[in-house]
Design a protein around this motif. Structure first.
Motif, PDB file in Angstrom:
ATOM      1  N   LEU A 100      30.155  64.761  49.510  1.00  0.00           N
ATOM      2  CA  LEU A 100      30.204  65.061  50.935  1.00  0.00           C
ATOM      3  C   LEU A 100      30.125  66.573  51.110  1.00  0.00           C
ATOM      4  CD1 LEU A 100      33.036  62.696  52.227  1.00  0.00           C
ATOM      5  CD2 LEU A 100      30.560  62.325  52.286  1.00  0.00           C
ATOM      6  N   GLY A 101      29.738  67.003  52.298  1.00  0.00           N
ATOM      7  CA  GLY A 101      29.611  68.437  52.543  1.00  0.00           C
ATOM      8  C   GLY A 101      28.276  68.944  52.046  1.00  0.00           C
ATOM      9  N   ASP A 102      28.312  69.830  51.075  1.00  0.00           N
ATOM     10  CA  ASP A 102      27.075  70.407  50.545  1.00  0.00           C
ATOM     11  C   ASP A 102      26.516  69.521  49.436  1.00  0.00           C
ATOM     12  OD1 ASP A 102      27.382  72.564  52.227  1.00  0.00           O
ATOM     13  OD2 ASP A 102      28.433  73.770  50.741  1.00  0.00           O
ATOM     14  N   PRO A 103      25.357  68.915  49.623  1.00  0.00           N
ATOM     15  CA  PRO A 103      24.759  68.118  48.550  1.00  0.00           C
ATOM     16  C   PRO A 103      24.276  69.025  47.429  1.00  0.00           C
ATOM     17  CG  PRO A 103      23.194  68.369  50.338  1.00  0.00           C
ATOM     18  CD  PRO A 103      24.486  69.003  50.803  1.00  0.00           C
ATOM     19  N   CYS A 160      20.017  60.689  47.368  1.00  0.00           N
ATOM     20  CA  CYS A 160      20.502  61.252  48.632  1.00  0.00           C
ATOM     21  C   CYS A 160      20.304  60.275  49.781  1.00  0.00           C
ATOM     22  CB  CYS A 160      19.821  62.579  48.926  1.00  0.00           C
ATOM     23  SG  CYS A 160      20.378  63.930  47.847  1.00  0.00           S
ATOM     24  N   SER A 161      19.498  59.237  49.569  1.00  0.00           N
ATOM     25  CA  SER A 161      19.334  58.212  50.598  1.00  0.00           C
ATOM     26  C   SER A 161      20.599  57.366  50.747  1.00  0.00           C
ATOM     27  CB  SER A 161      18.141  57.303  50.257  1.00  0.00           C
ATOM     28  OG  SER A 161      18.402  56.537  49.091  1.00  0.00           O
ATOM     29  N   LEU A 162      21.546  57.508  49.819  1.00  0.00           N
ATOM     30  CA  LEU A 162      22.818  56.804  49.909  1.00  0.00           C
ATOM     31  C   LEU A 162      23.815  57.558  50.781  1.00  0.00           C
ATOM     32  CD1 LEU A 162      23.251  55.754  46.150  1.00  0.00           C
ATOM     33  CD2 LEU A 162      22.154  54.489  48.000  1.00  0.00           C
ATOM     34  N   LEU A 163      23.402  58.724  51.282  1.00  0.00           N
ATOM     35  CA  LEU A 163      24.265  59.567  52.104  1.00  0.00           C
ATOM     36  C   LEU A 163      23.696  59.694  53.511  1.00  0.00           C
ATOM     37  CD1 LEU A 163      24.712  62.445  49.494  1.00  0.00           C
ATOM     38  CD2 LEU A 163      26.410  60.674  50.031  1.00  0.00           C
TER      39      LEU A 163
END
Length: 378
Positions: free
Chosen positions: A194-197, A150-153
């Protein structure tokens, strides 16, 4: 790279409007004749599904939506009991995986019915990385052995977000990350959202964050670095599907019913087998827009909690101690099933009673049955 073919697989109890986007994407980028789509209905699936699939087939999409009788006939032809893949469960996607193996496509893309492809990205091409020969990638190595994908987002919350299945014992630690260029052969590709992880129910309750954008960097995990893999926007070589059985949920562990972690178990198991075979996992593109179906996050958290607890014990063993045998995915997956049976007999703790151990013995049995069927289809 030679021309390769793919199977797109998902199960649904909704009208799969997302197929319209995939049709346009495959057609736009010249892949419409390279993809076979397997939509696996369940008992609650509306008739609109068959109608939409028929309309898309007329437009040129190679799509198969087997009714329940056809699904049962298929399982019987493989000498599998109908109960091996239960109804009213996202476990039904296993039928799509097996049908894809029989179709002899080169790789398989697994999605959920709320994962929409982006119009400005070649979805097929990004996932076809699993069919490429060894080449140089950016490889991420974490000293603590866990990488937070999630660090890529870019998120809309200042709090750190972790993907569903990321162990709690490894969260909220300072990550010492090293990135190197290294040759690797990628067999599993996990696209992000994108949006909801894709996060667990506890995370939705305490940190309801959303993915605003992708940071435009994809990374391959080193042999010593792990992260959870799900069924949302994930591709595998047909060989790796031998180790990607979506395990059964719905049992009580320690008196707590379990759900929503069948893909997390399957992702970790496939990852373990890939590592043994000197294959790699990449995270990043393609990006899917996750238009999340309606959820009760309190119920999600309750149904996930027992799975979270057992993973807190299983993952340290898997990451640090597990030894496997086998020269291919089929043999390695069978080896893993026996290793799991040995491990659960020696683990103790609040969640580990005879019923929990029995669940993992049954899981191991189903894993071996899956491996035998996949070997036949391959």
């Amino acid at each position: 790279m030679k021309e390769v073919t793919a199977s797109l697989v998902f199960t649904t109890i909704n009208d799969p409007v997302l197929l319209e986007d995939y049709f346009l994407n495959f057609k736009k980028y010249g892949h419409i004749d390279k993809v076979r789509v397997f939509v696996v209905p369940d008992k609650k699936t509306p008739k609109d599904v068959f109608k939409r699939c028929q309309n898309l087939k007329k437009k040129g999409m190679d799509i198969f939506c087997p009714n329940l009788e056809e699904q049962e006939d298929f399982l019987k032809r493989l000498n599998l009991p109908v109960t091996f893949i239960p109804y009213n469960s996202d476990n039904r996607r296993n039928i799509g995986y097996l049908m894809a193996l029989e179709a002899k496509t080169d790789f398989i893309i697994s999605i959920d019915d709320d994962n929409y492809c982006l119009s400005d990205e070649d979805f097929f091409q990004s996932h076809s990385i699993v069919c490429e020969e060894e080449k140089e990638y950016q490889v991420v190595e974490c000293k603590g052995k866990w990488f937070n994908v999630c660090s890529l987002l870019n998120m809309d919350s200042k709090k750190v977000t972790y993907a569903r299945g990321y162990p709690y014992y490894a969260r909220h630690r300072k990550e010492e990350v090293e990135i190197i260029n290294k040759a690797a052969n990628v067999d599993i590709n996990a696209g992000l959202w994108l949006g909801d992880p894709d996060v667990d129910g506890i995370s939705w309750l305490v940190n309801p964050s959303h993915s605003v954008s992708f940071k435009n960097e994809s990374f391959v995990l080193s042999r010593n670095t792990w992260s959870p893999i799900n069924t949302q926007n994930t591709s595998l070589t047909r060989e790796a599907v031998n180790a990607y059985y979506f395990v059964k949920m719905g049992y009580p562990l320690g008196g707590i019913p379990i759900d929503r972690y069948g893909d997390i178990f399957s992702g970790y198991f496939a990852q373990a087998c890939a590592r043994h075979l000197n294959k790699y996992v990449r995270f990043g593109v393609p990006i899917a827009e996750h238009k999340r179906n309606s959820h009760n996050y309190m119920n999600d958290a309750a149904n996930e909690f027992a799975c979270i607890m057992v993973l807190e014990d299983i993952l340290p063993w898997m990451v640090n101690e597990l030894k496997l045998e086998g020269s291919d995915y089929n043999e390695t997956y069978a080896s893993l099933s026996y290793a799991i049976e040995d491990f659960v007999e020696n683990i103790r703790g609040k969640i580990w009673n005879d019923a929990t151990r029995g669940y993992f013995h049954q899981m191991a049995h189903c894993m071996r049955l899956w491996a035998r069927v996949c070997k036949k289809l391959n």
